[in-house]
Design an enzyme around this catalytic site. Sequence first.
Site, mmCIF file in Angstrom:
data_model
loop_
_atom_site.group_PDB
_atom_site.id
_atom_site.type_symbol
_atom_site.label_atom_id
_atom_site.label_comp_id
_atom_site.label_asym_id
_atom_site.label_seq_id
_atom_site.Cartn_x
_atom_site.Cartn_y
_atom_site.Cartn_z
ATOM 1 N N CYS A 41 49.834 24.688 26.222
ATOM 2 C CA CYS A 41 49.846 25.788 27.203
ATOM 3 C C CYS A 41 50.702 26.951 26.724
ATOM 4 O O CYS A 41 50.258 28.096 26.696
ATOM 5 C CB CYS A 41 50.356 25.266 28.540
ATOM 6 S SG CYS A 41 50.698 26.553 29.740
ATOM 7 N N ALA A 321 47.544 23.158 33.647
ATOM 8 C CA ALA A 321 48.988 22.976 33.482
ATOM 9 C C ALA A 321 49.694 22.695 34.810
ATOM 10 O O ALA A 321 50.575 21.826 34.882
ATOM 11 C CB ALA A 321 49.584 24.224 32.831
ATOM 12 N N HIS A 446 48.629 45.798 55.107
ATOM 13 C CA HIS A 446 47.600 46.797 54.808
ATOM 14 C C HIS A 446 48.224 47.902 53.975
ATOM 15 O O HIS A 446 49.351 48.293 54.239
ATOM 16 C CB HIS A 446 47.058 47.381 56.112
ATOM 17 C CG HIS A 446 46.019 48.437 55.904
ATOM 18 N ND1 HIS A 446 44.737 48.127 55.493
ATOM 19 C CD2 HIS A 446 46.077 49.784 56.022
ATOM 20 C CE1 HIS A 446 44.049 49.256 55.377
ATOM 21 N NE2 HIS A 446 44.840 50.276 55.696
#
Length: 476
Positions: A41, A321, A446
């Site tokens: 990874c 992972a 928002h």
Amino acid sequence: METQLVVLGGGPGGYAAAFMAADLGLQVTLVDAEPRLGGACLLRGCIPSKALLHVAKVIADARHAADWGVAFAAPKIDLDAMRARKEKVIAALSGGLAQLAKRRSVQVIRARGVFEDSQTLRLEQAGDKPPAADRLRFQHCILATGSSPTRLPALAIPTARAMDSTAALDLPEVPESLLVIGGGYIGLEMGTVYAVLGSRVSVVEMTDGLLPGVDRDLVKPLHKRLEKDFAAIWLNAKVVAMADKKDSIEVTFEGQGPGTTERFSRVLVAVGRRPNSAGLGLEHTKVQVDSRGFVMVDPQRRTADPHILAIGDVASEPMLAHKAAHEGKIAAEVLAGHEAAVFSPRAIPAVVFTDPEIAWAGLTEAEAKKEGRAVEVAQFPWAASGRAQSVGRTEGLTKWVIDPESRCVLGCGIVGAGAGELIAEAVLAIEMGATVEDVAQSIHPHPTLSETLGFSAEVYLGTATDIYRPRTARKA
Ligand code: NAD
């Protein structure tokens, strides 16, 4: 040499297990053949590919700025500098892991470990120097040896022009043309990097769609975008032979490919990964391995051998992972005597870091259908999101899979810019057993793309006001 717990493999699963076990009071030794901790990874997977995808995003964003009246000159690409920057990221993280091991008194041994019996590892030399001992006796072992790219013998030709993901991440050059074999995670992520850097990228995928197994509603917008970014996408097609022509590779196709043969500057083979369970001497233990090479484990990650547990890619799919790290912590807790520790998530998120990104968690519509489970589905198209409009990313979609009886959210799928970050809210909702009302009533800020999770829940309830679609949930 003796240890209470040996963790074999220093990837995200292995180091999480080792560090957690040390924190729980166990005496831990971590064995890995690589000179640095982090596993596939960190050293040749998730992290370097995300560093390169970051570069790809910067370039793509600069190009799209032209739509907003801002024109940048074509980028000058310095591959040496790019490689060095990527290496700096890896070095910082792997250096950090070495420090974390030291702080916890986890002994790290560089060696290849091979089982001689259920409580002994032979330590074979992996670097310049032989390991401190040639045998390690242990009370328990957590096997975390990960996975490797699947090799297809017919396509194994001795030329650097034929690359696996590790070679492709080294960015040897920007080839004029690149054929990606396999339209899965790696093929599409690395294809995206090379296409943005200037290669003519073609993808050949043997099934009838990119990212087989992933919700088609999510794949559709990505496919559309890749049709523009890539030179070709051949589905239902396979590569049956490759020949080294020195300055290129001649590729022979079967099925609905481009015809019989075509030449490419380089080829990337990304046809899946297989668990690293062979060559470990597991036959000298009681560990059982299934027909695909996965070590068989129970929900506590115990194998059939009472001294050995197994986690991560070597133990089961999905090969991700974050799943490995969670399993590693469970295995450490089990060994520390936490009887109730089990790995039983409701939702393991998955993210494909393409542009747009695709992310999902929990039950998918297709899985529900396969299981004969009645679910309802609600979706919100990003074209109706103010934020998606203002950043020019309206191709996205957010959908929930809902249990019609309990109204609990069971699954979520998102395609769009930043989907990988957005899915975290869905994971929490699914794990907490949230209802669709809970999601709709949680006020989302928002203007953000996270609102699409709330809006999609409102679509289900018939309370959405940003779209005219009263109560449109459909039975899946
Ligand atoms: P994959 O399973 O995602 O995709 C492999 C693809 O190759 C499939 O679509 C398959 O149908 C196709 N294929 C197989 N044989 C073929 C052939 N002969 N010709 C043409 N197509 C063929 O595998 P991958 O992309 O190699 O990735 C391996 C694993 O690594 C993934 O399953 C995933 O678990 C992990 N990974 C995850 C991420 C992420 O989380 N973003 C990124 C990269 C890899």
